[in-house]
Write a protein that holds these residues in place. Structure first.
Motif, mmCIF file in Angstrom:
data_model
loop_
_atom_site.group_PDB
_atom_site.id
_atom_site.type_symbol
_atom_site.label_atom_id
_atom_site.label_comp_id
_atom_site.label_asym_id
_atom_site.label_seq_id
_atom_site.Cartn_x
_atom_site.Cartn_y
_atom_site.Cartn_z
ATOM 1 N N GLY A 69 0.798 -1.149 0.204
ATOM 2 C CA GLY A 69 -0.101 -0.013 -0.086
ATOM 3 C C GLY A 69 0.791 1.209 -0.121
ATOM 4 N N PHE A 70 2.135 1.208 -0.054
ATOM 5 C CA PHE A 70 2.981 2.484 -0.218
ATOM 6 C C PHE A 70 2.872 2.941 -1.674
ATOM 7 N N LYS A 71 2.701 4.521 -1.601
ATOM 8 C CA LYS A 71 2.864 5.155 -2.856
ATOM 9 C C LYS A 71 3.945 5.986 -2.950
ATOM 10 N N PRO A 72 4.339 6.059 -3.984
ATOM 11 C CA PRO A 72 5.580 6.991 -4.216
ATOM 12 C C PRO A 72 5.377 8.701 -4.161
ATOM 13 N N VAL A 73 6.037 9.095 -3.516
ATOM 14 C CA VAL A 73 5.666 10.705 -3.146
ATOM 15 C C VAL A 73 6.802 11.444 -3.998
ATOM 16 N N ARG A 74 7.933 11.349 -4.203
ATOM 17 C CA ARG A 74 9.018 12.041 -4.767
ATOM 18 C C ARG A 74 10.120 11.237 -5.036
ATOM 19 N N THR A 75 10.747 11.528 -6.176
ATOM 20 C CA THR A 75 12.146 10.786 -6.509
ATOM 21 C C THR A 75 13.180 11.774 -6.673
ATOM 22 N N ARG A 76 14.134 11.612 -5.937
ATOM 23 C CA ARG A 76 15.389 12.377 -6.185
ATOM 24 C C ARG A 76 16.488 11.964 -6.632
ATOM 25 N N LYS A 77 17.164 12.389 -7.808
ATOM 26 C CA LYS A 77 18.252 11.742 -8.339
ATOM 27 C C LYS A 77 19.467 12.348 -7.874
ATOM 28 N N TYR A 78 20.395 11.740 -7.911
ATOM 29 C CA TYR A 78 21.900 11.998 -7.553
ATOM 30 C C TYR A 78 22.915 11.296 -8.342
ATOM 31 N N GLY A 79 23.353 11.795 -9.214
ATOM 32 C CA GLY A 79 24.040 10.863 -10.439
ATOM 33 C C GLY A 79 25.218 10.921 -9.828
#
Length: 82
Positions: A51-61
């Motif tokens: 039941g978890f939903k994605p809230v945000r994605t952070r990219k760190y190359g």
């Protein structure tokens, strides 16, 4: 939450998270929030199934060479309605 690779797929992660949900409800918290890396799709599937939903994605190359992952997704599951 980390489950040793030798015992994955046996419901241990699900049991651990169910315990977290119970503690969350007992303490009247509203949600559980966690982070998952882009290199761990099995964990993300487990979280989504629970039941978890994605809230945000952070990219760190720059992290790709350090830890093998370049993106972290924060996921949330509401446990008690606000």
């Amino acid at each position: 939450i980390v489950v040793d690779t030798s015992v994955r797929g046996k419901g241990i992660g699900t049991s651990l998270l169910q315990s977290v949900f119970e503690i969350t409800q007992q303490n009247q918290f509203h949600a559980v929030v966690l982070d998952v890396t882009d290199t761990n799709p099995d964990a993300r599937r487990l979280y989504e199934r629970l039941g978890f939903k994605p809230v945000r994605t952070r990219k760190y190359g720059y992290l790709r060479n350090l830890i093998g992952s370049s993106a972290v997704t924060t996921m949330r599951k509401d446990v008690i309605s606000a």
